[in-house]
Design a protein around this motif. Structure first.
Motif, PDB file in Angstrom:
ATOM      1  N   LEU A 133       3.364   6.476  -8.496  1.00 51.07           N
ATOM      2  CA  LEU A 133       2.175   6.199  -7.714  1.00 51.07           C
ATOM      3  C   LEU A 133       1.595   7.409  -7.003  1.00 51.07           C
ATOM      4  O   LEU A 133       0.440   7.389  -6.615  1.00 51.07           O
ATOM      5  N   VAL A 134       2.384   8.456  -6.799  1.00 47.88           N
ATOM      6  CA  VAL A 134       1.882   9.653  -6.131  1.00 47.88           C
ATOM      7  C   VAL A 134       2.431  10.878  -6.837  1.00 47.88           C
ATOM      8  O   VAL A 134       3.387  10.798  -7.571  1.00 47.88           O
ATOM      9  N   THR A 135       1.811  12.015  -6.588  1.00 49.15           N
ATOM     10  CA  THR A 135       2.314  13.238  -7.185  1.00 49.15           C
ATOM     11  C   THR A 135       3.624  13.639  -6.530  1.00 49.15           C
ATOM     12  O   THR A 135       3.917  13.257  -5.399  1.00 49.15           O
ATOM     13  N   VAL A 161       0.855  -1.181   0.000  1.00 49.45           N
ATOM     14  CA  VAL A 161       0.000   0.000   0.000  1.00 49.45           C
ATOM     15  C   VAL A 161       0.888   1.226   0.000  1.00 49.45           C
ATOM     16  O   VAL A 161       1.890   1.253   0.704  1.00 49.45           O
ATOM     17  N   LEU A 162       0.517   2.234  -0.780  1.00 51.88           N
ATOM     18  CA  LEU A 162       1.246   3.496  -0.788  1.00 51.88           C
ATOM     19  C   LEU A 162       0.302   4.575  -0.280  1.00 51.88           C
ATOM     20  O   LEU A 162      -0.798   4.741  -0.799  1.00 51.88           O
ATOM     21  N   ASN A 215      -2.192  -1.433  -6.000  1.00 55.63           N
ATOM     22  CA  ASN A 215      -2.199  -1.957  -7.368  1.00 55.63           C
ATOM     23  C   ASN A 215      -2.744  -0.960  -8.382  1.00 55.63           C
ATOM     24  O   ASN A 215      -3.548  -1.309  -9.242  1.00 55.63           O
ATOM     25  N   GLY A 216      -2.358   0.290  -8.263  1.00 57.45           N
ATOM     26  CA  GLY A 216      -2.780   1.314  -9.216  1.00 57.45           C
ATOM     27  C   GLY A 216      -4.159   1.901  -8.954  1.00 57.45           C
ATOM     28  O   GLY A 216      -4.575   2.820  -9.638  1.00 57.45           O
ATOM     29  N   ALA A 256       5.308   3.815   2.355  1.00 58.13           N
ATOM     30  CA  ALA A 256       5.093   2.502   1.752  1.00 58.13           C
ATOM     31  C   ALA A 256       4.949   1.490   2.868  1.00 58.13           C
ATOM     32  O   ALA A 256       5.756   1.468   3.789  1.00 58.13           O
ATOM     33  N   LEU A 257       3.911   0.680   2.807  1.00 57.58           N
ATOM     34  CA  LEU A 257       3.730  -0.330   3.826  1.00 57.58           C
ATOM     35  C   LEU A 257       3.437  -1.674   3.189  1.00 57.58           C
ATOM     36  O   LEU A 257       2.814  -1.739   2.161  1.00 57.58           O
ATOM     37  N   SER A 258       3.878  -2.704   3.829  1.00 56.47           N
ATOM     38  CA  SER A 258       3.468  -4.050   3.474  1.00 56.47           C
ATOM     39  C   SER A 258       2.658  -4.534   4.654  1.00 56.47           C
ATOM     40  O   SER A 258       3.156  -4.571   5.775  1.00 56.47           O
TER      41      SER A 258
END
Length: 125
Positions: free
Chosen positions: A53-55, A3-4, A95-96, A62-64
């Motif tokens: 993934l981000v501006t 997850v971002l 995932n986008g 970032a997390l797992s």
């Protein structure tokens, strides 16, 4: 699940305020059951990620996460935003698929979050 989370402070926030907001958000995220939590600078995506993934002006985390944490994560972010006096924005990308949370009515946020969790929670958690 990777997850971002992107934090975009209110336009009136200076660099010091942005850093303080990031530290407070990271401190709260550390209370979740996470495998890893990585603070990224300048909105750079994590190593081995695909795409932007981000501006560029967002601060990203970032997390797992193990299964079952997506609902808790989004709830924590929603609560955190509700306690802020300015209009900061938080985005969550899996995932986008991105959801942007900002101060809105509780019903609007609930509907948005429910749809996001359904799309990403069923197969990913």
């Amino acid at each position: 699940m990777d997850v971002l989370v992107g934090l975009t402070p209110d336009d009136a926030a200076d660099a010091e305020e942005s850093e303080r907001l990031t530290r407070r958000l990271v401190a709260e995220l550390r209370n979740l059951d996470l495998y890893t939590l990585q603070v990224l600078s300048d909105g750079a995506p994590p190593e081995n990620s695909k795409g932007d993934l981000v501006t560029a002006d967002a601060v990203a985390l970032a997390l797992s996460a193990p299964g079952g944490v997506l609902t808790s994560l989004v709830g924590l972010l929603q609560d955190w935003l509700g306690r802020q006096s300015a209009r900061h924005r938080v985005s969550v990308t899996i995932n986008g698929d991105t959801i942007e949370l900002e101060q809105a009515t509780p019903e609007e946020r609930r509907q948005l979050i429910d749809a996001f969790v359904r799309r990403n929670g069923a197969g990913g958690e």
